[in-house]
Design a protein around this motif. Structure first.
Motif, short mmCIF file in Angstrom:
data_model
loop_
_atom_site.label_atom_id
_atom_site.label_comp_id
_atom_site.label_asym_id
_atom_site.label_seq_id
_atom_site.Cartn_x
_atom_site.Cartn_y
_atom_site.Cartn_z
N LEU A 108 9.01 -24.70 -53.40
CA LEU A 108 7.79 -26.11 -53.38
C LEU A 108 9.55 -26.44 -52.87
O LEU A 108 10.57 -27.12 -54.18
N PRO A 109 9.70 -27.79 -52.32
CA PRO A 109 10.36 -28.51 -52.48
C PRO A 109 10.35 -30.09 -53.63
O PRO A 109 9.76 -30.37 -54.02
N GLY A 110 11.58 -30.32 -53.79
CA GLY A 110 11.39 -31.63 -54.80
C GLY A 110 10.86 -32.76 -54.36
O GLY A 110 11.66 -33.18 -53.32
N PHE A 111 10.90 -33.46 -55.15
CA PHE A 111 10.96 -34.81 -55.11
C PHE A 111 11.07 -36.12 -56.12
O PHE A 111 10.31 -36.15 -56.95
N THR A 112 11.79 -36.76 -56.00
CA THR A 112 12.24 -38.03 -56.96
C THR A 112 12.24 -39.04 -56.34
O THR A 112 12.35 -39.86 -55.90
N PRO A 113 10.64 -39.43 -56.50
CA PRO A 113 10.38 -41.24 -56.46
C PRO A 113 11.46 -42.09 -56.50
O PRO A 113 11.08 -43.10 -56.25
N GLU A 114 11.73 -41.56 -57.31
CA GLU A 114 13.17 -43.03 -58.07
C GLU A 114 14.14 -43.21 -56.97
O GLU A 114 14.12 -44.35 -56.66
N THR A 115 14.30 -41.84 -55.81
CA THR A 115 15.10 -42.85 -55.14
C THR A 115 14.53 -42.74 -53.52
O THR A 115 15.17 -42.61 -53.04
N ALA A 116 13.29 -42.41 -53.56
CA ALA A 116 12.29 -42.68 -52.75
C ALA A 116 12.96 -44.91 -51.82
O ALA A 116 12.59 -45.44 -52.55
N PRO A 117 13.17 -44.63 -50.36
CA PRO A 117 13.73 -45.52 -49.68
C PRO A 117 12.51 -46.84 -50.34
O PRO A 117 10.77 -46.73 -50.10
N PRO A 118 12.62 -47.58 -49.95
CA PRO A 118 11.75 -49.26 -49.94
C PRO A 118 10.72 -48.93 -48.97
O PRO A 118 9.82 -49.50 -49.55
N ASP A 119 10.26 -48.96 -47.31
CA ASP A 119 10.44 -48.42 -46.88
C ASP A 119 9.34 -47.03 -46.26
O ASP A 119 9.52 -46.15 -46.59
#
Length: 212
Positions: free
Chosen positions: A14-25
């Motif tokens: 599964l792909p990873g997902f790091t919410p802390e680096t998500a864009p503001p929009d």
């Protein structure tokens, strides 16, 4: 139905997902996920559109996302279709994208507004010929008593489209969902799914991690 528990839900990787680096929009993150999904799954632009009927009961069906832009997420249908009539009475909707091949889901909901007539017309004329014919057949979701009636209506609609290639039905409408909330869900095999919600606040967005 013991067998239901035995079917796999997601691929091993599964792909990873790091919410802390998500864009503001949220649109920026959505477009990233949509593009990534398009490399792995069929119909990544298929989306479940949920509305409310005249009795206040939920209704849902799968449609195709047409565009994403400053005005919102766009889908299109006839204003005289069941979903069009429901949006006229209660102009709110939810959209749900699900890409099981990537273990990802995106949910959003908010008010809905019709696009300008010229935008809706351009949307219709950009459809493939068979899709334009289908729109002119009409009678969507009504009871079909004889399949021959469908054949006759399709033949008549095909002739109309061939003779009027630059004409769009007045009822064809592009609808814009302007979400108040957008949630991104990334599956994890340990069931500690990663959820990030964007919530509209003032002129911007607040990002919030959610419990699985």
């Amino acid at each position: 139905m013991v067998q239901l528990r035995g079917w796999p839900s997601f691929p091993e990787e599964l792909p990873g997902f790091t919410p802390e680096t998500a864009p503001p929009d949220p649109q920026a993150l959505f477009l990233e996920w949509l593009t990534e999904a398009g490399e792995h799954v069929l119909a990544p632009h298929a989306v479940t559109l949920s509305t409310v009927d005249a009795d206040g009961a939920p209704d849902a069906r799968v449609v195709i996302l047409k565009d994403v832009g400053p005005a919102g997420w766009a889908v299109a249908t006839s204003s005289e279709s069941p979903k069009g009539l429901q949006l006229r009475k209660d102009p709110r909707a939810a959209l749900t994208f699900f890409w099981p091949g990537r273990g990802r889901q995106v949910r959003l909901r908010g008010p809905v507004s019709p696009a300008a007539p010229e935008v809706s017309a351009a949307d219709f004329l950009a459809r493939p010929p068979a899709s334009r014919v289908e729109a002119f057949v009409g009678h969507q979701s009504q009871v079909l008593h004889d399949p021959a009636d469908l054949d006759a209506a399709a033949a008549q609609a095909r002739r109309w489209v061939e003779e009027n290639p630059d004409v769009a039905p007045e009822t064809w409408t592009r609808y814009l969902v302007d979400p108040d909330e957008v949630e991104f869900w990334q599956a994890s095999h340990d069931r500690r799914h990663v959820r990030l919600r964007y919530r509209k606040s003032g002129g911007g967005w607040v990002r919030e991690r959610l419990w699985p």
